[in-house]
Scaffold this motif. Structure first.
Motif, short mmCIF file in Angstrom:
data_model
loop_
_atom_site.label_atom_id
_atom_site.label_comp_id
_atom_site.label_asym_id
_atom_site.label_seq_id
_atom_site.Cartn_x
_atom_site.Cartn_y
_atom_site.Cartn_z
N GLN A 51 7.28 -10.36 -4.25
CA GLN A 51 7.86 -9.21 -4.94
C GLN A 51 8.59 -8.30 -3.98
O GLN A 51 8.43 -8.40 -2.76
N VAL A 52 9.39 -7.43 -4.56
CA VAL A 52 10.10 -6.42 -3.78
C VAL A 52 9.16 -5.23 -3.61
O VAL A 52 8.63 -4.71 -4.59
N ALA A 53 8.93 -4.85 -2.37
CA ALA A 53 8.08 -3.69 -2.06
C ALA A 53 8.48 -3.18 -0.69
O ALA A 53 9.09 -3.90 0.11
N ASP A 54 8.11 -1.95 -0.41
CA ASP A 54 8.47 -1.28 0.84
C ASP A 54 7.21 -1.08 1.68
O ASP A 54 6.25 -0.43 1.23
N VAL A 55 7.19 -1.63 2.88
CA VAL A 55 6.02 -1.49 3.77
C VAL A 55 5.75 -0.03 4.10
O VAL A 55 4.64 0.34 4.46
N ALA A 56 6.76 0.83 3.94
CA ALA A 56 6.60 2.25 4.24
C ALA A 56 6.17 3.06 3.02
O ALA A 56 6.17 4.29 3.06
N ALA A 57 5.79 2.40 1.94
CA ALA A 57 5.34 3.06 0.71
C ALA A 57 4.02 2.43 0.27
O ALA A 57 3.63 1.37 0.78
N PRO A 58 3.31 3.05 -0.67
CA PRO A 58 2.08 2.40 -1.17
C PRO A 58 2.39 1.00 -1.71
O PRO A 58 3.37 0.79 -2.42
N LEU A 59 1.56 0.06 -1.32
CA LEU A 59 1.77 -1.34 -1.71
C LEU A 59 1.08 -1.64 -3.05
O LEU A 59 0.03 -1.06 -3.35
N PRO A 60 1.62 -2.57 -3.81
CA PRO A 60 1.09 -2.88 -5.14
C PRO A 60 -0.07 -3.88 -5.12
O PRO A 60 -0.12 -4.79 -5.95
N LEU A 78 10.92 0.65 11.78
CA LEU A 78 10.41 1.92 11.27
C LEU A 78 10.18 2.92 12.39
O LEU A 78 9.60 2.58 13.42
N GLU A 79 10.56 4.16 12.14
CA GLU A 79 10.30 5.21 13.13
C GLU A 79 8.82 5.53 13.21
O GLU A 79 8.26 5.67 14.29
N ASP A 80 8.16 5.63 12.07
CA ASP A 80 6.75 6.03 12.03
C ASP A 80 5.92 4.86 11.49
O ASP A 80 6.15 4.40 10.37
N TRP A 81 4.97 4.41 12.25
CA TRP A 81 4.11 3.29 11.85
C TRP A 81 2.82 3.73 11.19
O TRP A 81 2.09 2.91 10.64
N ALA A 82 2.47 5.01 11.25
CA ALA A 82 1.14 5.47 10.83
C ALA A 82 0.84 5.09 9.37
O ALA A 82 -0.16 4.44 9.09
N ALA A 83 1.68 5.50 8.44
CA ALA A 83 1.41 5.22 7.03
C ALA A 83 1.49 3.72 6.72
O ALA A 83 0.61 3.18 6.05
N PRO A 84 2.51 2.99 7.23
CA PRO A 84 2.54 1.55 6.95
C PRO A 84 1.32 0.80 7.48
O PRO A 84 0.75 -0.04 6.78
N VAL A 85 0.89 1.11 8.70
CA VAL A 85 -0.28 0.41 9.25
C VAL A 85 -1.53 0.78 8.46
O VAL A 85 -2.37 -0.09 8.19
N SER A 86 -1.66 2.02 8.05
CA SER A 86 -2.80 2.42 7.22
C SER A 86 -2.80 1.66 5.89
O SER A 86 -3.85 1.22 5.41
N GLU A 87 -1.63 1.51 5.30
CA GLU A 87 -1.52 0.80 4.03
C GLU A 87 -1.82 -0.69 4.21
O GLU A 87 -2.51 -1.29 3.38
N LEU A 88 -1.33 -1.28 5.28
CA LEU A 88 -1.65 -2.68 5.55
C LEU A 88 -3.15 -2.86 5.77
O LEU A 88 -3.76 -3.82 5.31
N ARG A 89 -3.77 -1.90 6.44
CA ARG A 89 -5.22 -1.94 6.65
C ARG A 89 -5.97 -1.80 5.32
O ARG A 89 -6.99 -2.47 5.10
N ARG A 90 -5.47 -0.98 4.43
CA ARG A 90 -6.12 -0.77 3.13
C ARG A 90 -6.23 -2.07 2.35
O ARG A 90 -7.24 -2.33 1.71
N ALA A 119 10.53 6.74 26.34
CA ALA A 119 10.84 7.55 25.16
C ALA A 119 10.93 6.65 23.92
O ALA A 119 11.40 5.52 23.99
N VAL A 120 10.46 7.17 22.80
CA VAL A 120 10.68 6.49 21.53
C VAL A 120 12.13 6.77 21.16
O VAL A 120 12.58 7.92 21.17
N ALA A 121 12.89 5.71 20.87
CA ALA A 121 14.32 5.88 20.64
C ALA A 121 14.84 4.92 19.58
O ALA A 121 14.36 3.79 19.47
N ARG A 122 15.81 5.39 18.84
CA ARG A 122 16.48 4.57 17.82
C ARG A 122 17.68 3.90 18.47
O ARG A 122 18.43 4.55 19.21
N TRP A 123 17.86 2.60 18.19
CA TRP A 123 19.03 1.91 18.71
C TRP A 123 19.46 0.82 17.74
O TRP A 123 18.68 0.36 16.92
#
Length: 146
Positions: A51-60, A78-90, A119-123
């Motif tokens: 299915q289509v889902a976003d790792v950076a949002a609540p998973l179904p 992803l810039e921020d891993w905190a919420a995605p990793v928490s959701e994957l752990r859930r 440094a954390v950097a976008r490229w």
């Protein structure tokens, strides 16, 4: 892998899902891109659990639904891993395995020798896929970053 329930987070066109399934896992996959999910469905067959889902949002998926979660070449977008990793752990069962693969951070320094490795950097970098140009944007993190 036989008998394990595996979530392929950011499954893309499904090559990892296919390999896990061929080794006996029950595989569920998702990707943010509808086109990638369709390519995965073409590869895995119409009965594939995709299915289509976003790792950076609540998973179904329900809590503890999977024995293993694999996020291969996903989180470095992803810039921020905190919420995605928490959701994957859930969605992992207690004692389950979260398997993550990202670009090695030295790649950033090799491509951008004057950049600050710590440094954390976008490229971004340009690629050609099947004759079409695309720009992929990543977030560099040194090994010590969270």
């Amino acid at each position: 892998m036989s008998g394990r329930r595996v979530l392929d987070a950011g499954c893309g066109s499904g090559p990892l899902s296919a390999a896990l399934r061929d080794r006996g896992a029950t595989v569920t996959g998702f990707d943010l891109s509808r086109r990638m999910v369709q390519l995965a469905r073409d590869r895995l067959g119409p009965g594939a659990d995709l299915q289509v889902a976003d790792v950076a949002a609540p998973l179904p998926y329900r809590d503890g639904a999977f024995d293993d979660v694999v996020a291969a070449l996903v989180l470095h977008y992803l810039e921020d891993w905190a919420a995605p990793v928490s959701e994957l752990r859930r969605v992992l069962r207690p004692g389950g395995r979260l398997i993550v693969a990202v670009n090695h951070p030295i790649i950033y320094k090799l491509i951008h020798p004057d950049a600050d490795y710590f440094a954390v950097a976008r490229w971004s970098d340009e690629y050609t896929f099947d004759g079409q140009r695309a720009t992929l944007t990543y977030w560099h993190r040194p090994l010590r970053a969270r």
